[in-house]
Design an enzyme around this catalytic site. Structure first.
Site, PDB file in Angstrom:
ATOM      1  CD  GLU A  75      -3.000   1.012   2.185  1.00 45.26           C
ATOM      2  OE1 GLU A  75      -2.835   0.231   3.053  1.00 45.26           O
ATOM      3  OE2 GLU A  75      -4.141   1.655   2.060  1.00 45.26           O
ATOM      4  CG  ASP A  76       1.764   2.770   3.381  1.00 46.79           C
ATOM      5  OD1 ASP A  76       0.692   3.186   2.772  1.00 46.79           O
ATOM      6  OD2 ASP A  76       1.586   2.639   4.497  1.00 46.79           O
ATOM      7  CG  ASP A 143      -2.307  -1.967  10.823  1.00 46.15           C
ATOM      8  OD1 ASP A 143      -1.219  -1.425  11.068  1.00 46.15           O
ATOM      9  OD2 ASP A 143      -3.187  -1.523  10.012  1.00 46.15           O
TER      10      ASP A 143
HETATM   11 MN    MN Z   1      -0.315  -0.662   9.354  1.00 48.32          MN
END
Ligand code: MN
Length: 514
Positions: A75-76, A143
């Site tokens: 995602e990042d 998370d």
């Molecule tokens: Mn995370």
């Protein structure tokens, strides 16, 4: 959390070659996240490593821990799923993909209700990801827990937004899979941000109360320990203190009078067998006066998330009111760790037990909702439309347990009707259902079942299913089965589009004719 700390924590639990993989996952993620910083100014990699650390604490299998390390890379960063699959295998890539999809699905959503249909596509993604492997939820919870633990670095508006979501979505999710300890951790943190004044007030109130009662409770504990020993029952006793958030909720029910709350502190007795649980209950009731209305047997009727224990509140000769919770080590483990308790470090096999395409029958009753969720996910995958009300019932409503006459447990959404039970047991039983007995008495088709009901389906040799039954079923599962049976029996004509329009018009023109 540093690389060597995480490796040291992992070392006793996993095999040598898997530890090497963990090391290379750490290096890979560190490189991908290099240059990125958390709001605290620390290097970003601290976050995924902390998530992996939490997953080791929870006793998760190594694939899940690897996915924890890698969970934000796709995602990042410019990492790709294909690359991860290449380096760490399909299972790990699958988990990372699931976590990424859940994050995307969540973007812009605030509470449980907004997970639902206005964002149908996101919802399907979420369901498909979660439905295929529940480890995705567990990684998401780790998370979220770490983000809550480090929330002080965020701006106040963000703190409130994230806390509310934790309270409305993630804590209930943890509860649904029986992870009681995580649920409490999330609730405490979230509440401390959402209402800091009230949190501190209750914390102080609790501290004062506990100071007074801890010593008195010590006397009770010694007394109980002695009686258990005399009876030859091996047991472990410890105190459990009510969480601030649950005190806050309870205070509303007792008009703010803390004296009316009997379980600020409870004594927990952990024994080796179910039989011992009942022996301990009997013993407590012979030495103390029980408050009859407060005896709860969650062993024969577990809470819908699978929680099991005996609860009783007694009055001691010195007029002290004490709550006891009695359970086996196994029940205790489940109450604290829930679904995560089914994963044991190296046991690869156990993790597969909760992955896709296991029938309801093979799952423990409190986890049947997972296979129901998988069923819905499958239907969404094929592009089927499922109305919002239906999804609400199936996924986010409260659950009840009912029994078959043989004592098998079945898990249904609250408000389920007898036919939902019949179809859950077997679609043939549904098809041939003629009537129902609940707790020995005749029970109408349209009367909802309640937690703990014993339900008997009376069947006939010939199929009984009729069209009107569609309004006498609440679950997607039952409705689905019934619909295909009706089609097979020719009772549900598949209308052509034109025919439907004509029929529609006809009914609209004669509104008074039924
Ligand atoms: Mn995370």
């Amino acid at each position: 959390m540093k690389k060597h700390e995480l490796l040291a924590h992992a070392k006793p639990h996993y095999e040598e070659d898997r530890l090497l993989e963990l090391e290379s996952a750490i290096d890979y993620a560190t490189e991908k996240h290099s240059g990125q910083k958390r709001k605290s100014g620390e290097p970003y990699i601290i976050h995924p490593l902390s998530v992996a650390d939490i997953l080791i604490d929870w006793g998760m299998d190594i694939d899940t821990v690897l996915a924890g390390v890698l969970h934000d890379t796709v995602e990042d960063t410019e990492a790709t799923l294909a690359e991860i699959e290449n380096l760490f295998g399909r299972d790990v890539a699958f988990l990372v993909d699931g976590v990424t999809k859940v994050s995307q699905a969540r973007a812009g959503m605030r509470d449980l209700a907004s997970y639902l249909p206005q964002t149908k596509d996101n919802l399907s993604k979420l369901l498909i990801a979660v439905g295929q492997d529940v480890r995705v939820i567990i990684i998401k919870l780790a998370d979220r827990l770490h983000n809550m633990q480090t929330l002080q670095h965020m701006k106040p508006e963000k703190q409130v937004k994230i806390s509310r979501e934790s309270l409305e979505v993630f804590a209930p999710m943890a509860d649904r899979i029986g992870m009681g300890r995580v649920r409490v951790q999330l609730e405490e943190l979230a509440f401390s941000y959402l209402d800091p004044k009230e949190y501190r007030r209750l914390e102080n109130l609790m501290r004062q109360r506990l100071g007074k009662s801890t010593r008195k409770l010590g006397i009770v504990r010694t007394e109980v320990e002695k009686s258990l020993k005399d009876q030859g029952i091996k047991a472990e006793i410890n105190g459990r203190v009510k969480s601030i958030y649950s005190l806050h909720r309870k205070m509303k029910k007792v008009d703010g009078n803390i004296d009316d709350i009997y379980d600020l502190m409870a004594l927990r007795i952990i024994v080796e067998s179910k039989e011992d649980c009942y022996r301990v209950l009997g013993l407590l009731h012979t030495i103390y006066q029980p408050m009859i209305a407060r005896i709860k047997d969650y062993i024969s009727i577990p809470k819908p998330n699978g929680y099991q224990s005996l609860h009783t509140t007694v009055i001691t000769p010195s007029k002290q009111i004490v709550e006891f919770q009695i359970r086996t080590y196994e029940m205790h483990e489940f109450a604290e760790r829930g679904l995560a308790a089914s994963f044991h470090y190296n046991e690869q096999k156990s993790s597969k037990d909760y992955t896709k395409h296991k029938g309801s029958a093979t799952l423990p009753s409190h986890l049947q909702w997972i296979s129901q969720l998988q069923e819905i996910a499958d239907r969404l995958t094929t592009g089927e439309e499922i109305p919002q009300e239906q999804l609400n019932i199936d996924l986010f409503g409260n659950r009840i347990f009912v029994y078959s006459p043989k004592g098998d447990l079945y898990n249904l959404p609250e408000g389920a009707l007898p036919l939902d039970f019949a179809y859950l047991v077997h679609s043939d039983i549904g098809l041939h259902a003629y009537g129902f007995k609940v707790n020995g008495s005749i029970h109408a088709f349209d009367k909802p079942l309640e937690n703990g009901d014993v339900v008997e389906v009376i069947t006939r040799k010939l199929p009984q299913a009729k069209r009107t039954w569609l309004s006498l079923t609440k679950t997607t599962h039952a409705r689905n089965k019934l619909r295909s049976q009706l089609k097979r029996l020719g009772m549900l004509e598949s209308m052509t589009h034109a025919a439907a329009i004509i029929r529609d018009k006809a009914t609209r023109q004669k509104p008074n004719q039924k």
